[in-house]
Design a protein around this motif. Structure first.
Motif, mmCIF file in Angstrom:
data_model
loop_
_atom_site.group_PDB
_atom_site.id
_atom_site.type_symbol
_atom_site.label_atom_id
_atom_site.label_comp_id
_atom_site.label_asym_id
_atom_site.label_seq_id
_atom_site.Cartn_x
_atom_site.Cartn_y
_atom_site.Cartn_z
ATOM 1 N N HIS A 14 11.983 21.183 75.023
ATOM 2 C CA HIS A 14 13.183 21.272 74.189
ATOM 3 C C HIS A 14 14.156 20.167 74.593
ATOM 4 N N SER A 15 15.161 19.956 73.791
ATOM 5 C CA SER A 15 16.015 18.791 73.979
ATOM 6 C C SER A 15 16.901 18.843 75.210
ATOM 7 N N ALA A 16 17.086 20.007 75.821
ATOM 8 C CA ALA A 16 17.947 20.091 77.004
ATOM 9 C C ALA A 16 17.179 20.268 78.299
ATOM 10 N N ASP A 17 15.894 20.593 78.224
ATOM 11 C CA ASP A 17 15.135 20.899 79.445
ATOM 12 C C ASP A 17 15.182 19.769 80.462
ATOM 13 N N PHE A 18 15.048 18.536 80.001
ATOM 14 C CA PHE A 18 15.011 17.409 80.933
ATOM 15 C C PHE A 18 16.318 17.242 81.679
ATOM 16 N N VAL A 19 17.403 17.694 81.080
ATOM 17 C CA VAL A 19 18.718 17.547 81.717
ATOM 18 C C VAL A 19 18.874 18.558 82.846
ATOM 19 N N TRP A 20 18.649 19.845 82.544
ATOM 20 C CA TRP A 20 18.807 20.881 83.566
ATOM 21 C C TRP A 20 17.871 20.662 84.743
ATOM 22 N N ARG A 21 16.625 20.325 84.455
ATOM 23 C CA ARG A 21 15.574 20.422 85.461
ATOM 24 C C ARG A 21 15.199 19.111 86.128
ATOM 25 N N ALA A 22 15.455 17.984 85.465
ATOM 26 C CA ALA A 22 15.028 16.703 86.034
ATOM 27 C C ALA A 22 16.087 15.617 85.913
ATOM 28 N N GLY A 23 17.312 15.998 85.583
ATOM 29 C CA GLY A 23 18.365 15.002 85.415
ATOM 30 C C GLY A 23 18.605 14.162 86.658
ATOM 31 N N GLY A 24 18.511 14.787 87.830
ATOM 32 C CA GLY A 24 18.703 14.034 89.072
ATOM 33 C C GLY A 24 17.600 13.020 89.295
ATOM 34 N N ALA A 25 16.359 13.421 89.100
ATOM 35 C CA ALA A 25 15.230 12.500 89.265
ATOM 36 C C ALA A 25 15.332 11.341 88.285
ATOM 37 N N ILE A 26 15.715 11.638 87.059
ATOM 38 C CA ILE A 26 15.848 10.579 86.050
ATOM 39 C C ILE A 26 16.871 9.545 86.489
ATOM 40 N N ALA A 27 18.037 10.003 86.911
ATOM 41 C CA ALA A 27 19.091 9.076 87.335
ATOM 42 C C ALA A 27 18.682 8.287 88.572
ATOM 43 N N LEU A 28 18.047 8.954 89.530
ATOM 44 C CA LEU A 28 17.606 8.266 90.747
ATOM 45 C C LEU A 28 16.632 7.136 90.436
ATOM 46 N N TYR A 29 15.628 7.444 89.623
ATOM 47 C CA TYR A 29 14.612 6.429 89.343
ATOM 48 C C TYR A 29 15.144 5.330 88.430
ATOM 49 N N PHE A 160 8.762 20.618 87.074
ATOM 50 C CA PHE A 160 10.128 20.927 87.475
ATOM 51 C C PHE A 160 10.394 22.427 87.445
ATOM 52 N N GLU A 161 11.476 22.793 88.084
ATOM 53 C CA GLU A 161 11.742 24.204 88.352
ATOM 54 C C GLU A 161 12.088 24.976 87.084
ATOM 55 N N PRO A 162 11.394 26.089 86.828
ATOM 56 C CA PRO A 162 11.735 26.916 85.671
ATOM 57 C C PRO A 162 12.993 27.737 85.929
ATOM 58 N N HIS A 163 13.462 28.385 84.883
ATOM 59 C CA HIS A 163 14.717 29.129 84.977
ATOM 60 C C HIS A 163 14.610 30.306 85.942
ATOM 61 N N GLN A 164 13.466 30.967 85.961
ATOM 62 C CA GLN A 164 13.256 32.086 86.883
ATOM 63 C C GLN A 164 11.980 31.817 87.679
ATOM 64 N N PRO A 165 12.070 31.016 88.734
ATOM 65 C CA PRO A 165 10.875 30.525 89.437
ATOM 66 C C PRO A 165 9.987 31.615 90.021
ATOM 67 N N GLU A 166 10.592 32.702 90.495
ATOM 68 C CA GLU A 166 9.792 33.756 91.120
ATOM 69 C C GLU A 166 8.824 34.393 90.120
ATOM 70 N N GLN A 167 9.216 34.466 88.868
ATOM 71 C CA GLN A 167 8.377 35.073 87.839
ATOM 72 C C GLN A 167 7.349 34.099 87.268
ATOM 73 N N CYS A 168 7.453 32.847 87.653
ATOM 74 C CA CYS A 168 6.596 31.798 87.089
ATOM 75 C C CYS A 168 5.602 31.239 88.115
ATOM 76 N N ASP A 169 5.477 31.939 89.267
ATOM 77 C CA ASP A 169 4.584 31.479 90.330
ATOM 78 C C ASP A 169 4.856 30.026 90.710
ATOM 79 N N PHE A 170 6.134 29.662 90.714
ATOM 80 C CA PHE A 170 6.526 28.288 91.020
ATOM 81 C C PHE A 170 6.539 28.075 92.525
#
Length: 239
Positions: A14-29, A160-170
């Motif tokens: 979705h259009s916002a997923d990359f921001v919440w979950r990987a925005g830091g990695a994107i900016a760093l790289y 990248f980390e899901p919204h509820q990681p414990e339920q997603c076997d992350f």
């Protein structure tokens, strides 16, 4: 191959997923000189835009709002963003989309790929995206797959980390220090006005992951992002 010639790819359901979950990695790289390519499969217009629906917006207007938000956020982070407009809830991959991703991987061979968790009982669009990404990576390596571009190597895939990681076997395999770019990530998050309720949530996630990163490194890290790797690390030394 210089750093300026290298790229990474982020595939976002979705259009916002990359921001919440990987925005830091994107900016760093981006800051390290990489081309960062964000592929948004949908705008999240049906399932992730409740605030806009409650305001009485129509579907087409919601799609345009979400596109504009993502474009603004990508600009802040330093990414190029491409939209595939596949629709969401459900997001149903097609052969055309599969081929488009294979050609994208071949035309711009990524050093690594970032995408969603393999499991998410709260959002079926996310694991569908990951399954598609893994399949397309395999096809992009196949010499017999039709393309004007050459085959790719073996880019790593990090989830990248899901919204509820414990339920997603992350499983956290990588803690990335994003302290130096977090303010830009926060600015990008604030572009996603349709999901304002997530701004503080993901700020808190970054703080918690920063504390964990510091404990695991012996350093002082304020903000972090968590990732799970799919393929093993290969090298001459154990790091």
């Amino acid at each position: 191959m210089t750093t300026a010639n290298k790229s990474i790819t982020v595939v976002s359901a979705h259009s916002a997923d990359f921001v919440w979950r990987a925005g830091g990695a994107i900016a760093l790289y981006h800051d390290m000189g990489y081309e960062v390519r964000v592929l948004c499969l949908s705008f999240g217009e049906r399932g992730e835009s409740a605030r806009l629906w409650k305001q009485g917006k129509a579907l087409e207007e919601i799609r345009e709002i979400r596109r504009a938000e993502a474009e603004k956020a990508a600009g802040i982070l330093g990414a190029q963003v491409q939209f595939f407009d596949m629709g969401d809830y459900p997001l149903v991959p097609t052969k055309e989309l599969e081929n488009a991703l294979v050609q994208e991987f071949r035309a711009h061979p990524p050093e690594f790929i970032l995408t969603h968790s393999l499991k998410d009982p709260y959002n079926a669009d996310h694991p569908r995206t990951t399954e598609l990404v893994l399949e397309c990576r395999i096809l992009a390596q196949a010499h017999g797959y039709p393309s004007e571009y050459g085959v790719i190597g073996a880019p790593g895939v990090f989830l990248f980390e899901p919204h509820q990681p414990e339920q997603c076997d992350f499983q956290v395999d990588v803690l990335l220090d994003i302290s130096s770019v977090f303010e830009r990530k926060r600015q990008a998050m604030e572009c996603m006005e349709a999901q304002e309720h997530l701004w503080e949530y993901y700020t808190d996630v970054a703080k918690r992951r920063g504390v964990q990163a510091g404990r695991n490194s012996g350093g002082s890290i304020r903000y972090g992002e968590a990732y799970q790797r799919i393929y093993p690390y290969v090298g001459g030394v154990i790091l």
